[in-house]
Motif scaffolding. Structure first.
Motif, PDB file in Angstrom:
ATOM      1  N   ARG A   1       2.828   5.838  -3.262  1.00  0.00           N
ATOM      2  CA  ARG A   1       3.932   6.631  -3.821  1.00  0.00           C
ATOM      3  C   ARG A   1       3.857   6.696  -5.334  1.00  0.00           C
ATOM      4  O   ARG A   1       4.107   7.733  -5.938  1.00  0.00           O
ATOM      5  CB  ARG A   1       5.272   6.036  -3.393  1.00  0.00           C
ATOM      6  N   ASP A   2       3.536   5.540  -5.969  1.00  0.00           N
ATOM      7  CA  ASP A   2       3.506   5.491  -7.432  1.00  0.00           C
ATOM      8  C   ASP A   2       2.673   4.300  -7.876  1.00  0.00           C
ATOM      9  O   ASP A   2       3.165   3.174  -7.935  1.00  0.00           O
ATOM     10  CB  ASP A   2       4.931   5.391  -7.989  1.00  0.00           C
ATOM     11  N   ALA A   3       1.424   4.547  -8.209  1.00  0.00           N
ATOM     12  CA  ALA A   3       0.515   3.474  -8.599  1.00  0.00           C
ATOM     13  C   ALA A   3       0.764   2.983 -10.016  1.00  0.00           C
ATOM     14  O   ALA A   3       0.163   2.005 -10.449  1.00  0.00           O
ATOM     15  CB  ALA A   3      -0.934   3.931  -8.453  1.00  0.00           C
TER      16      ALA A   3
ATOM     17  N   LEU B   1       0.824  -1.215   0.000  1.00  0.00           N
ATOM     18  CA  LEU B   1       0.000   0.000   0.000  1.00  0.00           C
ATOM     19  C   LEU B   1       0.856   1.261   0.000  1.00  0.00           C
ATOM     20  O   LEU B   1       0.537   2.241  -0.678  1.00  0.00           O
ATOM     21  CB  LEU B   1      -0.964  -0.009   1.184  1.00  0.00           C
ATOM     22  N   ARG B   2       1.957   1.243   0.756  1.00  0.00           N
ATOM     23  CA  ARG B   2       2.860   2.412   0.741  1.00  0.00           C
ATOM     24  C   ARG B   2       3.435   2.624  -0.663  1.00  0.00           C
ATOM     25  O   ARG B   2       3.510   3.761  -1.138  1.00  0.00           O
ATOM     26  CB  ARG B   2       3.967   2.248   1.783  1.00  0.00           C
ATOM     27  N   GLU B   3       3.834   1.544  -1.309  1.00  0.00           N
ATOM     28  CA  GLU B   3       4.380   1.654  -2.666  1.00  0.00           C
ATOM     29  C   GLU B   3       3.334   2.177  -3.643  1.00  0.00           C
ATOM     30  O   GLU B   3       3.625   3.036  -4.468  1.00  0.00           O
ATOM     31  CB  GLU B   3       4.923   0.303  -3.154  1.00  0.00           C
TER      32      GLU B   3
ATOM     33  N   GLU C   1     -11.517  -5.728  -1.529  1.00  0.00           N
ATOM     34  CA  GLU C   1     -12.009  -5.369  -0.199  1.00  0.00           C
ATOM     35  C   GLU C   1     -12.181  -3.868  -0.024  1.00  0.00           C
ATOM     36  O   GLU C   1     -12.610  -3.414   1.026  1.00  0.00           O
ATOM     37  CB  GLU C   1     -11.082  -5.951   0.868  1.00  0.00           C
ATOM     38  N   GLY C   2     -11.841  -3.096  -1.044  1.00  0.00           N
ATOM     39  CA  GLY C   2     -12.089  -1.660  -1.005  1.00  0.00           C
ATOM     40  C   GLY C   2     -11.012  -0.814  -0.353  1.00  0.00           C
ATOM     41  O   GLY C   2     -11.190   0.404  -0.224  1.00  0.00           O
ATOM     42  N   LEU C   3      -9.897  -1.411   0.062  1.00  0.00           N
ATOM     43  CA  LEU C   3      -8.810  -0.603   0.612  1.00  0.00           C
ATOM     44  C   LEU C   3      -8.202   0.269  -0.472  1.00  0.00           C
ATOM     45  O   LEU C   3      -7.838   1.411  -0.221  1.00  0.00           O
ATOM     46  CB  LEU C   3      -7.729  -1.488   1.238  1.00  0.00           C
TER      47      LEU C   3
ATOM     48  N   GLU D   1      -0.858  10.411   0.618  1.00  0.00           N
ATOM     49  CA  GLU D   1      -0.300   9.201   1.214  1.00  0.00           C
ATOM     50  C   GLU D   1      -0.718   9.089   2.675  1.00  0.00           C
ATOM     51  O   GLU D   1      -0.363   9.935   3.490  1.00  0.00           O
ATOM     52  CB  GLU D   1       1.238   9.203   1.120  1.00  0.00           C
ATOM     53  N   LEU D   2      -1.455   8.045   2.994  1.00  0.00           N
ATOM     54  CA  LEU D   2      -1.869   7.804   4.369  1.00  0.00           C
ATOM     55  C   LEU D   2      -0.695   7.184   5.144  1.00  0.00           C
ATOM     56  O   LEU D   2       0.052   6.384   4.582  1.00  0.00           O
ATOM     57  CB  LEU D   2      -3.071   6.866   4.408  1.00  0.00           C
TER      58      LEU D   2
END
Length: 153
Positions: free
Chosen positions: A17-19, A12-14, A47-49, A150-151
């Motif tokens: 940063r850059d999807a 999720l962090r990655e 799951e919607g995250l 970014e969360l």
């Protein structure tokens, strides 16, 4: 809340940063092989995250130089019809974010426009004419110190 393991947090962090990274690139950075990485990403999407993947634009480079925060107070009739106001502002592309507030004001809006004159037209021709609007307090942002999506996960 969905429980996330160490790998899912890294994924999720990655993505934040850059999807645009490939699954293989993400897998390499988080210490997985591509197949299990893809399965985790797929699950997080289902799951919607992960709500969606987008390109974040520089508003100034597309000519949207004014950013305004507007606090809107509705009259008693307007507060009884919050959905009507919500639907109306949902249709305004200038309104990037809208929050229902608890306190003296009912809504906080983040609005972008070409310049202050464009915001003034939006204010008088559209926003202030919505049914139930009693008061609008606008605050113009002079500069942007921090802006992120970014969360901290």
């Amino acid at each position: 809340m969905i429980e996330l393991d160490h790998f899912e947090r890294k994924i999720l962090r990655e993505l934040q940063r850059d999807a645009s990274q490939t699954t293989a690139e993400i897998a390499d950075k988080v210490g997985l092989t591509p197949s299990p990485c893809w399965r985790r990403i797929d699950r997080l999407e289902k799951e919607g995250l992960i709500r969606k993947r987008v390109a974040l634009l520089d508003r100034r480079k597309v000519g949207l130089n004014a950013q305004v925060f507007a606090q809107v107070k509705l009259n008693a009739h307007g507060r009884a019809n919050l959905d009507e106001f919500s639907d109306a502002i949902g249709g305004f592309p200038e309104v990037l974010e809208a929050f229902v507030l608890l306190g003296t004001m009912d809504f906080m809006l983040r609005i972008v426009a070409k310049d202050i004159e464009a915001y003034e037209r939006f204010f008088f021709e559209r926003l202030s004419k919505l049914p139930g609007v009693q008061e609008i307090n606008s605050t113009v942002a002079l500069s942007e110190i921090k802006s992120t999506h970014e969360l901290p996960i």
